[in-house]
Scaffold this active site. Structure first.
Site, PDB file in Angstrom:
ATOM      1  N   GLU A 116       0.829  -1.219   0.000  1.00  0.00           N
ATOM      2  CA  GLU A 116       0.000   0.000   0.000  1.00  0.00           C
ATOM      3  C   GLU A 116       0.864   1.270   0.000  1.00  0.00           C
ATOM      4  O   GLU A 116       0.403   2.343   0.387  1.00  0.00           O
ATOM      5  CB  GLU A 116      -0.952   0.007   1.207  1.00  0.00           C
ATOM      6  N   HIS A 139      -2.898   2.309   8.314  1.00  0.00           N
ATOM      7  CA  HIS A 139      -4.001   1.537   7.736  1.00  0.00           C
ATOM      8  C   HIS A 139      -4.189   0.263   8.547  1.00  0.00           C
ATOM      9  O   HIS A 139      -3.207  -0.368   8.946  1.00  0.00           O
ATOM     10  CB  HIS A 139      -3.694   1.191   6.279  1.00  0.00           C
ATOM     11  N   HIS A 141      -7.482  -2.953   9.860  1.00  0.00           N
ATOM     12  CA  HIS A 141      -8.774  -3.615   9.621  1.00  0.00           C
ATOM     13  C   HIS A 141      -9.533  -3.752  10.941  1.00  0.00           C
ATOM     14  O   HIS A 141      -9.712  -4.868  11.433  1.00  0.00           O
ATOM     15  CB  HIS A 141      -8.536  -5.013   9.018  1.00  0.00           C
ATOM     16  N   GLU A 169     -17.548  12.002  22.563  1.00  0.00           N
ATOM     17  CA  GLU A 169     -16.243  12.539  22.171  1.00  0.00           C
ATOM     18  C   GLU A 169     -15.983  12.564  20.664  1.00  0.00           C
ATOM     19  O   GLU A 169     -15.084  13.256  20.203  1.00  0.00           O
ATOM     20  CB  GLU A 169     -15.143  11.668  22.798  1.00  0.00           C
ATOM     21  N   HIS A 210     -13.131  -3.221   3.725  1.00  0.00           N
ATOM     22  CA  HIS A 210     -11.707  -3.582   3.794  1.00  0.00           C
ATOM     23  C   HIS A 210     -11.096  -3.066   5.097  1.00  0.00           C
ATOM     24  O   HIS A 210     -10.534  -3.825   5.866  1.00  0.00           O
ATOM     25  CB  HIS A 210     -10.954  -3.029   2.570  1.00  0.00           C
TER      26      HIS A 210
HETATM   27  O1  2HA Z   1      -0.864  -4.986   3.452  1.00  0.00           O
HETATM   28  O2  2HA Z   1      -3.780  -4.451   4.730  1.00  0.00           O
HETATM   29  O3  2HA Z   1      -4.476  -3.463   2.383  1.00  0.00           O
HETATM   30  C1  2HA Z   1      -1.963  -5.642   3.907  1.00  0.00           C
HETATM   31  C2  2HA Z   1      -3.171  -4.832   3.767  1.00  0.00           C
HETATM   32  C3  2HA Z   1      -3.582  -4.494   2.397  1.00  0.00           C
HETATM   33 ZN    ZN Z   2      -5.706  -3.663   4.313  1.00  0.00          ZN
END
Ligand code: 2HA
Ligand code: ZN
Length: 250
Positions: A116, A139, A141, A169, A210
């Site tokens: 990414e 980033h 999940h 908040e 995602h």
């Molecule tokens: O690199 O989360 O979006 C692993 C991820 C891809």
């Molecule tokens: Zn990801």
């Protein structure tokens, strides 16, 4: 030279990756972090003239030429960053051509930065234009945020409103709300450009079904942004199927 493993920036990457892993936000190789470093911070820890190898970055980012980033590696697990930072992390400098990354430390097993990287570098560029103090792109999940993506409308205004409603908040922590991208193929320049475009307006960008991107001036601030959204999403997921008796008013 001081031992780079004792530097504040490596410590911060280790602690953050470990916290994110334990919160369940980064299963397997999920998630990535990039952290803009100042030359003064790395001074005494890194020889800036010693390039280990050069890695093509697959797009052009002349705006970031000369800038240093510590970044998580592709295919690497957040779970393992703490015990082996030198394999799972790398420090790169963007070369003057804007198309090459010079590896100065890390990725010891011959690895390279996160898939990414386009989304990260393009987001750094976008955030630096609206906030010259921005340093972190993160980033991950987060479980409840992801779950919410499947049962809530993915409209920016509606999603932001629901999240603001879940914790008092929230509106203070992310008054700019959350940007939302539709589901797109990850790891591409296209999703990178779309993310960066949203980053001009938002510090939080949801990648539908995602995960999420956060941006901030420090590791704590960026982590805290995602943590707050995830908490709001958790309250939503714990209550969405129950009759609503009370609500925070507009
Ligand atoms: O690199 O989360 O979006 C692993 C991820 C891809
Ligand atoms: Zn990801």
């Amino acid at each position: 030279m001081n031992d780079i493993l004792t530097s504040k920036f490596v410590e911060e990457m280790k602690k953050t990756a470990a916290n994110m892993y334990r919160l369940g936000w980064d299963e397997r190789n999920g998630g990535n972090i990039s952290y803009l470093l100042n030359d003064s911070e790395v001074d005494g820890y890194l020889d800036l003239n010693e390039v280990i190898r050069e890695i093509p970055i697959g797009f052009e980012t002349k705006e970031l030429a000369g800038k240093l980033f510590i970044v998580t590696g592709t295919g690497k697990y957040f779970k393992n960053v703490e015990e082996d930072p030198e394999t799972n992390l790398g420090i790169v400098r963007i070369k003057e051509d804007g198309r090459t990354a010079q590896l100065l430390w890390g990725f010891k097993d011959g690895g390279r930065f996160t898939s990414e990287f386009p989304a990260h570098m393009m987001s750094h560029s976008a955030r630096l234009k609206v906030d010259p103090k921005n340093r972190v792109i993160m980033h991950c999940h987060p479980t409840n945020m992801l779950a919410m993506n499947f049962v809530h409308e993915l409209d920016e205004k509606k999603l932001t409103h629901t999240l603001w409603e879940m914790c008092t908040e929230c509106i203070v922590v992310f008054p700019d709300g959350v940007g939302v991208l539709p589901w797109m193929l990850c790891g591409t320049n296209t999703i990178g450009e779309a993310t960066a475009n949203k980053m001009r307006e938002f510090r939080l960008v949801v990648w539908s079904m995602h995960g999420i991107y956060g941006a901030g001036n420090s590791m704590d601030e960026t982590f805290g942004l995602i943590e707050t959204v995830e908490k709001a999403a958790q309250i939503y997921m714990l209550t969405a199927h129950l009759p609503r008796k009370n609500t925070i008013k507009d």
